[in-house]
Enzyme design. Structure first.
Site, PDB file in Angstrom:
ATOM      1  N   TYR A  46     -12.810   1.976  16.461  1.00 43.32           N
ATOM      2  CA  TYR A  46     -12.843   3.293  15.810  1.00 43.32           C
ATOM      3  C   TYR A  46     -11.745   4.168  16.398  1.00 43.32           C
ATOM      4  CZ  TYR A  46     -16.158   4.608  12.268  1.00 43.32           C
ATOM      5  OH  TYR A  46     -16.770   4.798  11.075  1.00 43.32           O
ATOM      6  N   GLU A  48     -10.740   7.583  14.983  1.00 44.84           N
ATOM      7  CA  GLU A  48     -10.585   8.858  14.264  1.00 44.84           C
ATOM      8  C   GLU A  48      -9.619   9.765  15.009  1.00 44.84           C
ATOM      9  OE1 GLU A  48     -14.393  10.638  13.516  1.00 44.84           O
ATOM     10  OE2 GLU A  48     -14.935   9.082  12.082  1.00 44.84           O
ATOM     11  N   ASP A 196       6.270   8.949  -5.966  1.00 45.05           N
ATOM     12  CA  ASP A 196       5.292   7.886  -5.713  1.00 45.05           C
ATOM     13  C   ASP A 196       6.022   6.568  -5.970  1.00 45.05           C
ATOM     14  OD1 ASP A 196       3.379   5.923  -5.813  1.00 45.05           O
ATOM     15  OD2 ASP A 196       1.947   7.074  -7.006  1.00 45.05           O
ATOM     16  N   THR A 222       2.296   2.626  -1.778  1.00 41.84           N
ATOM     17  CA  THR A 222       1.395   1.578  -1.302  1.00 41.84           C
ATOM     18  C   THR A 222       2.242   0.553  -0.571  1.00 41.84           C
ATOM     19  OG1 THR A 222       1.595   0.476  -3.441  1.00 41.84           O
ATOM     20  CG2 THR A 222      -0.368   1.821  -3.087  1.00 41.84           C
ATOM     21  N   LYS A 225       2.697  -3.970  -2.942  1.00 44.09           N
ATOM     22  CA  LYS A 225       3.349  -4.438  -4.172  1.00 44.09           C
ATOM     23  C   LYS A 225       4.679  -5.108  -3.776  1.00 44.09           C
ATOM     24  CE  LYS A 225       0.891  -1.078  -6.973  1.00 44.09           C
ATOM     25  NZ  LYS A 225       0.295  -0.028  -6.150  1.00 44.09           N
ATOM     26  N   ARG A 231      -3.154  -4.151   1.740  1.00 39.77           N
ATOM     27  CA  ARG A 231      -3.555  -3.065   0.851  1.00 39.77           C
ATOM     28  C   ARG A 231      -3.700  -1.791   1.681  1.00 39.77           C
ATOM     29  NH1 ARG A 231      -4.619  -5.634  -3.780  1.00 39.77           N
ATOM     30  NH2 ARG A 231      -4.897  -3.584  -4.678  1.00 39.77           N
TER      31      ARG A 231
HETATM   32  N1  DSN Z   1      -3.066  -0.877  -9.778  1.00 37.94           N
HETATM   33  C1  DSN Z   1      -1.748  -0.305  -9.757  1.00 37.94           C
HETATM   34  C2  DSN Z   1      -0.836  -1.027 -10.661  1.00 37.94           C
HETATM   35  O1  DSN Z   1      -1.195  -2.114 -11.084  1.00 37.94           O
HETATM   36  O2  DSN Z   1       0.243  -0.543 -10.956  1.00 37.94           O
HETATM   37  C3  DSN Z   1      -1.838   1.094 -10.066  1.00 37.94           C
HETATM   38  O3  DSN Z   1      -2.864   1.678  -9.335  1.00 37.94           O
END
Ligand code: DSN
Length: 389
Positions: A46, A48, A196, A222, A225, A231
Site C-alpha cells: 500500500y 497512498e 489525449d 494510456t 496501446k 494497463r
Molecule cells: N478502449 C479504447 C479504444 O479502444 O480506443 C478507448 O477507451
C-alpha cells in the site's frame, strides 16, 4: 498455479491470443519483463500518497520505483523535469482524464472534444460518461467531405463557446493532428489545450508522429496501446507557473484514487525503458508502414477507408457504404469467425447505431509486435476483402 480453474482459463486465453490475428487498434502484447513486473511483490504494498509523503510505513522501495518511473516517462518524451511534471498513478485512461477535469474545472465548466461517433472518446465529454454530466460538453465534428479535422471550424466553435478545456487526441482518427493549429483554436477560445495521446503515444515516442508537447498544457496517455505497456495511464502537466500539476496530483490522490497499483507502476517503468530504445523506434516505423500497406491494399480491393487512408497504426473501414455493403457488426463477426479480431466502429456522420455501426476499426500495433511485415499486410488485406465481400 494451484488454482486449476484459473490456470485453465489462463491457458485458454493464451491459446486464443496465439490463434487469432489481432487487429484491435487499442491492444498490444507486453514483453515478458512487463508481465514479470506486474506479478511482482509490489502488488502487496500500500502506498497512498506520493514519494516522500506516504500514509503507510515501508515505502522506501516504492518511493524509489515511483521516482524512477517518473524520470523514465519524462526522458522518453524528451521533457525536462524543470518544465514538466508527470503523475504515474492513474489506473487507466478514463480516470486520468477525469482527474484533469476534476482538478482544473469547476462543475459544469465546458469540455470541448471531438464527437464520439467521429472518433472522440467517452471521456472527452460524451453525455453517457460522467465527464458529459458533471461538465458541459461542447462537441466538434470532422469535415463531412474530407473526414479530417477542420481547424478553422474548431477555432470558430472555441471562439464562440469559450470552453475551459479543449481536448485533442482521438480513438479513431487515422491522421496527423496539427497541434499548432489546435493551439491556435484553444487560444481563440481562451481554453486550456489538453492532448489525449493514448492511441499515438508509442508513435510519438518512436518519432513517427508529431509531438504535442511544445503546444499543450496537459497530456494524458494510456500505456497499453502503441506504447506496449501494462494497463495504466500517465498525466504530464506543464510547469508554467500555475499550480495545475499540484492540483492534478491532488485530484488523483486523495481526490479520486486510493493506493496506487505499485506492481503496475513497475510494469510501466519497464515498458518506458523498452520504448526508449532503437528497437522500439524501428517497431514504431514498422507499425505505420504496416498500416499504410494494409490501407493501400484494402483500397485496391475496393474497400472505402474513412479519410482515404492512414498516417498512424489505425484504419477505419466504411463497410456499410451507404447501404451497398454490410454493417460493422456483421463485418466484425464474419472476420472473427475466420480468426481475425477487430472492433466494430462508427464512422463520421454515421446514420447507424453504435451497436451496429457502419464500419470497423483496424490497427497494426499488436501484429507488428508479433513480427508482421508489409508482405503479411498484403496477404491480410486479401483475406479481409474476401471475407467482407
Ligand atoms: N478502449 C479504447 C479504444 O479502444 O480506443 C478507448 O477507451
Amino acid at each position: 498455479m494451484k488454482d486449476t480453474e484459473v490456470r485453465k482459463l489462463t491457458q485458454k486465453e493464451r491459446a486464443r491470443q496465439k490463434r487469432v490475428v489481432n487487429l484491435i487498434a487499442s491492444e498490444n502484447y507486453t514483453s515478458r519483463d512487463v508481465r514479470e513486473a506486474l506479478a511482482s511483490e509490489f502488488t502487496n504494498k500500500y502506498a497512498e500518497g506520493y514519494p516522500g509523503a506516504r500514509y503507510y510505513g515501508g515505502n522506501e522501495v516504492v518511493d524509489e520505483l515511483e521516482r524512477l518511473t517518473q524520470a523514465r516517462a519524462l526522458k522518453l518524451f524528451k521533457l525536462s523535469p524543470d518544465e514538466w511534471h508527470v503523475n504515474v498513478q492513474p489506473l487507466s485512461g478514463s480516470p486520468a482524464n477525469l482527474a484533469v477535469y476534476y482538478a482544473l474545472m469547476a462543475p459544469f465548466g465546458k469540455i470541448m472534444g471531438l464527437e464520439l461517433s467521429h472518433g472522440g472518446h467517452l471521456t472527452h465529454g460524451h453525455k453517457v460518461s460522467a465527464t458529459g454530466r458533471l461538465w458541459t460538453p461542447v462537441p466538434y465534428t470532422l469535415d463531412p467531405k474530407s473526414e479530417l479535422l477542420n481547424y478553422s471550424a474548431i477555432k470558430k466553435i472555441a471562439r464562440k463557446e469559450k470552453p475551459d478545456i479543449l481536448v485533442a487526441g482521438y480513438t479513431a482518427y487515422p491522421r496527423i493532428i496539427d497541434w499548432k493549429k489546435m493551439r491556435g483554436a484553444a487560444n481563440a477560445g481562451g481554453a486550456l489545450l489538453m492532448a489525449d495521446i493514448s492511441h499515438i503515444a508509442g508513435l510519438i515516442a518512436g518519432s513517427v508522429y508529431p509531438s504535442p508537447f511544445p503546444y499543450v498544457s496537459v497530456v494524458t496517455t494510456t500505456m497499453h496501446k502503441t506504447l506496449r505497456g501494462p494497463r495504466a495511464a500517465l498525466i504530464f502537466t506543464r510547469k508554467d507557473g500555475t499550480d495545475f500539476y499540484k492540483r492534478i496530483d491532488k485530484a488523483i490522490f486523495p481526490g479520486l484514487q486510493g493506493g496506487p497499483h505499485m506492481n503496475t507502476i513497475a510494469g510501466v517503468a519497464v515498458a518506458l525503458r523498452e520504448a526508449n530504445t532503437p528497437n522500439f523506434k524501428k517497431y514504431s516505423r514498422q507499425v505505420v508502414k504496416n498500416a499504410r500497406t494494409l490501407a493501400n491494399e484494402l483500397k485496391k480491393h475496393d474497400l472505402r477507408l474513412v479519410s482515404g487512408g492512414t498516417d498512424t497504426h489505425l484504419i477505419l473501414v466504411d463497410t456499410w457504404r451507404g447501404g451497398e455493403g454490410i454493417g460493422g457488426k456483421e463485418a466484425s463477426e464474419r472476420l472473427e469467425r475466420e480468426g481475425i479480431v477487430v472492433n466494430k466502429n462508427t464512422i463520421p456522420f454515421d446514420a447507424r447505431s453504435p451497436q451496429d455501426p457502419s464500419g470497423i476499426r483496424i490497427g497494426t500495433a499488436a501484429e507488428t509486435t508479433r513480427g508482421k511485415k508489409e508482405e503479411d499486410m498484403v496477404a491480410l488485406a486479401q483475406r479481409i476483402a474476401h471475407i467482407l465481400s
